[in-house]
Design an enzyme around this catalytic site. Structure first.
Site, PDB file in Angstrom:
ATOM      1  N   LYS A 162       0.842  -1.205   0.000  1.00  0.00           N
ATOM      2  CA  LYS A 162       0.000   0.000   0.000  1.00  0.00           C
ATOM      3  C   LYS A 162       0.873   1.250   0.000  1.00  0.00           C
ATOM      4  O   LYS A 162       0.546   2.248  -0.655  1.00  0.00           O
ATOM      5  CB  LYS A 162      -0.919  -0.010   1.220  1.00  0.00           C
ATOM      6  CG  LYS A 162      -1.763   1.259   1.347  1.00  0.00           C
ATOM      7  CD  LYS A 162      -2.729   1.185   2.525  1.00  0.00           C
ATOM      8  CE  LYS A 162      -3.556   2.460   2.630  1.00  0.00           C
ATOM      9  NZ  LYS A 162      -4.569   2.383   3.704  1.00  0.00           N
ATOM     10  N   HIS A 294      -7.461 -28.722 -35.702  1.00  0.00           N
ATOM     11  CA  HIS A 294      -8.610 -27.961 -35.219  1.00  0.00           C
ATOM     12  C   HIS A 294      -9.299 -28.644 -34.037  1.00  0.00           C
ATOM     13  O   HIS A 294     -10.513 -28.780 -33.981  1.00  0.00           O
ATOM     14  CB  HIS A 294      -9.601 -27.699 -36.344  1.00  0.00           C
ATOM     15  CG  HIS A 294      -9.033 -26.856 -37.445  1.00  0.00           C
ATOM     16  ND1 HIS A 294      -8.477 -25.619 -37.213  1.00  0.00           N
ATOM     17  CD2 HIS A 294      -8.926 -27.085 -38.779  1.00  0.00           C
ATOM     18  CE1 HIS A 294      -8.053 -25.112 -38.365  1.00  0.00           C
ATOM     19  NE2 HIS A 294      -8.301 -25.982 -39.324  1.00  0.00           N
ATOM     20  N   PHE A 474     -25.617 -42.592 -26.950  1.00  0.00           N
ATOM     21  CA  PHE A 474     -26.470 -43.701 -27.392  1.00  0.00           C
ATOM     22  C   PHE A 474     -27.037 -43.447 -28.788  1.00  0.00           C
ATOM     23  O   PHE A 474     -27.130 -42.298 -29.248  1.00  0.00           O
ATOM     24  CB  PHE A 474     -27.580 -43.980 -26.380  1.00  0.00           C
ATOM     25  CG  PHE A 474     -28.576 -42.867 -26.171  1.00  0.00           C
ATOM     26  CD1 PHE A 474     -29.426 -42.429 -27.188  1.00  0.00           C
ATOM     27  CD2 PHE A 474     -28.703 -42.279 -24.917  1.00  0.00           C
ATOM     28  CE1 PHE A 474     -30.356 -41.436 -26.995  1.00  0.00           C
ATOM     29  CE2 PHE A 474     -29.646 -41.270 -24.706  1.00  0.00           C
ATOM     30  CZ  PHE A 474     -30.465 -40.853 -25.745  1.00  0.00           C
ATOM     31  N   ARG A 521     -21.364 -42.003 -21.209  1.00  0.00           N
ATOM     32  CA  ARG A 521     -21.453 -41.148 -22.385  1.00  0.00           C
ATOM     33  C   ARG A 521     -20.266 -40.189 -22.420  1.00  0.00           C
ATOM     34  O   ARG A 521     -19.768 -39.755 -21.375  1.00  0.00           O
ATOM     35  CB  ARG A 521     -22.753 -40.347 -22.329  1.00  0.00           C
ATOM     36  CG  ARG A 521     -23.025 -39.518 -23.559  1.00  0.00           C
ATOM     37  CD  ARG A 521     -24.272 -38.686 -23.381  1.00  0.00           C
ATOM     38  NE  ARG A 521     -24.049 -37.553 -22.486  1.00  0.00           N
ATOM     39  CZ  ARG A 521     -25.000 -36.724 -22.087  1.00  0.00           C
ATOM     40  NH1 ARG A 521     -26.253 -36.914 -22.464  1.00  0.00           N
ATOM     41  NH2 ARG A 521     -24.714 -35.724 -21.285  1.00  0.00           N
TER      42      ARG A 521
END
Length: 525
Positions: A162, A294, A474, A521
């Site tokens: 400070k 990419h 799925f 998944r």
């Protein structure tokens, strides 16, 4: 001991007995003080010796004082200066007005109050903190860990920072050489130097408090209600995804901290592609090459050696391999380096490179050559408008179950495992065709799973008869399976879980396709 006690006595006596010369004498004879209080003692003795050589008086305490005393360096104990002993097992030692007044006192503004209470001007503060971040990874009981929460150190750092107009604060031992250089110049710290040190000091206390807050919040929350993130080692990049965008990279470990051995500076897109390639590479133990374009794999192959793996991966999609990022999990020798040189490659990353390989790659002066760092797994953080999304992947286990009349053959199962590993690291919707050694066709990032299958088939590098196929999610209808089977696939792996699983299973049995459900998944958005 106090090396300046005599000077101080002369100063006080002169100021009391000759008021007409008070201002002159106080300015002329005032001492230069440095306060040293560090957990990490690296370089502190050498720094202290330099300070003494340049007429600084030193205050210190605790372990730092012990290190200085052991080196024969004179200093004043903080407790002697304040008149209060260290107490509460060292919890209280620098929390005193004479310390903080010396750091916060404004020159020419607070001189009178400092003189009234015998507060020394502290012009240099050298502090580093208790290692909370490191100790929080040691599985310590909370009552022991909290003893590594520094209180006095951050308070002093903030006070000095400070008041950077008058005080230099140093929190990193790597900055000690600059301090010594400045001392040797005999011109003192410039305003710019003190401001740079103050910025670094506030960043350090912010990171320290963030680490404490995040750790304590995580004791009873999966994610804290307030998440504070800080990364160091920020480096500007030439541009972002496109030339009109600005970008920087932050981090000291993993891909974020990696710098090439040769070639141009890593770009924003390079970092993304290397990160994607090495994440997929980590799925394999055998010699493996991953080629990314990419942010998607365009060729993945295992081999009996790394040269075979690379040549096979490149041949999956030679057109896309042009301008790609190559990740390898074995050392690169001269022969492999020459094979890589024969194609335009943006980045090649591997655990190591032989000397001959490095020499061969210098012919491609713009190609970045990167030594693969150790992976640093952490939460995934992505920005969205107004905030961030944070994702964590806890330990989990797939449950592979054959749900068709026919089991996959050994060769089909090997191909399914390769296709499935690649599927995990390819943008959704994705369909991957593979044989026992490599990917054959990759369809990525399509809105329709059937379209992904058609693209994979169109881009296939070899006939798909007897191939295996993987779907990252799925199959809602039998159509994707039917398209894959028509192209020659004889086995398929998917998570399962559709309300029409029975229809898909019936279609697989009708087409004599062995099908496996994994129960997990792998969407990638």
């Amino acid at each position: 001991m106090d090396p300046g006690q005599g000077k101080k006595a002369v100063l006080n006596r002169s100021c009391r007995t000759n008021t007409s010369f008070l201002s002159f004498l106080c300015v002329y004879t005032i001492m230069k003080w440095a306060l040293l209080s560090v957990w990490d003692k690296t370089g502190i003795v050498d720094l202290a010796q330099a300070l003494i050589q340049h007429n600084f008086s030193i205050m210190s305490s605790g372990g730092t004082g012990t290190a200085l005393a052991g080196a024969g360096i004179p200093f004043t104990e903080v407790s002697r200066y304040t008149g209060f002993p260290e107490m509460m097992d060292g919890r209280v030692k620098t929390l005193h007005p004479k310390v903080h007044g010396g750091l916060l006192g404004r020159r020419q503004i607070d001189d009178a109050i400092m003189a009234k209470y015998g507060i020394n001007r502290i012009g240099l503060l050298v502090v580093n903190l208790y290692p909370f971040e490191r100790m929080s990874r040691e599985s310590l009981p909370l009552e022991k860990l909290i003893e590594y929460i520094d209180v006095g150190g951050p308070a002093m750092i903030r006070a000095a920072a400070k008041n950077f107009k008058d005080v230099a604060v140093v929190v990193d031992p790597s900055d000690y050489p600059e301090v010594v250089k400045t001392l040797s110049s005999n011109v003192g710290f410039s305003h710019e130097q003190r401001l740079i040190f103050a910025k670094k000091a506030f960043a350090r206390t912010a990171a320290y408090d963030a680490a404490i807050s995040n750790h304590l919040s995580n004791l009873d929350n999966t994610f804290p209600p307030i998440l504070t993130l800080q990364f160091t080692n920020g480096r500007m990049l030439r541009y972002g995804e496109n030339p009109h965008q600005q970008a920087a990279v932050y981090g000291t470990t993993g891909i974020a901290g990696a710098e090439p051995l040769q070639g141009k500076q890593m770009s924003y897109n390079n970092y993304l592609d290397v990160n994607a390639g090495t994440a997929l590479l980590a799925e394999f133990e055998e010699p493996t090459a991953v080629i990314v374009k990419h942010n998607n794999p365009c060729g993945v192959s295992v081999g009996t050696d790394i040269l075979e793996a690379y040549l096979s991966a490149r041949d999956v999609d030679p057109v896309s391999a042009y301008g790609s990022v190559v990740s390898l999990n074995r050392e690169v020798d001269k022969k492999l380096a020459e094979a890589i040189d024969s194609t335009f490659v943006e980045v090649v990353a591997a655990p190591s490179f032989t000397r001959d390989a490095v020499e061969a790659m210098r012919k491609k002066e713009n190609m970045r050559v990167l030594i693969l760092p150790e992976r640093n797994t952490s939460d995934e953080v992505r920005t969205i408008d107004g905030g961030v999304l944070v994702q964590r992947t806890p330990a989990y286990q797939e449950n592979w179950q054959v749900i068709t009349d026919r089991d996959p053959t050994t060769d089909e199962m090997s191909a399914l495992r390769i296709a499935w590993k690649v599927c995990k690291h390819t943008k959704s919707n994705t369909i991957i065709f593979a044989d026992q050694k490599r990917t054959l066709g990759i369809g990525a990032g399509q809105m329709s799973r059937v379209d992904s299958a058609k693209i994979a088939i169109e881009k296939a590098c070899a006939p798909l008869a007897g191939s295996a196929v993987a779907s990252d999610a799925f199959l809602p209808f039998p159509d994707t399976l039917e398209v894959a089977a028509k192209a020659g696939a004889t086995a398929l792996v998917q998570p399962g879980g559709s309300i029409r699983d029975d229809e898909v299973i019936k279609a697989a049995n009708r087409l004599n396709v062995a099908m496996v459900f994994t129960g997990v998944r792998y969407f990638r958005h």
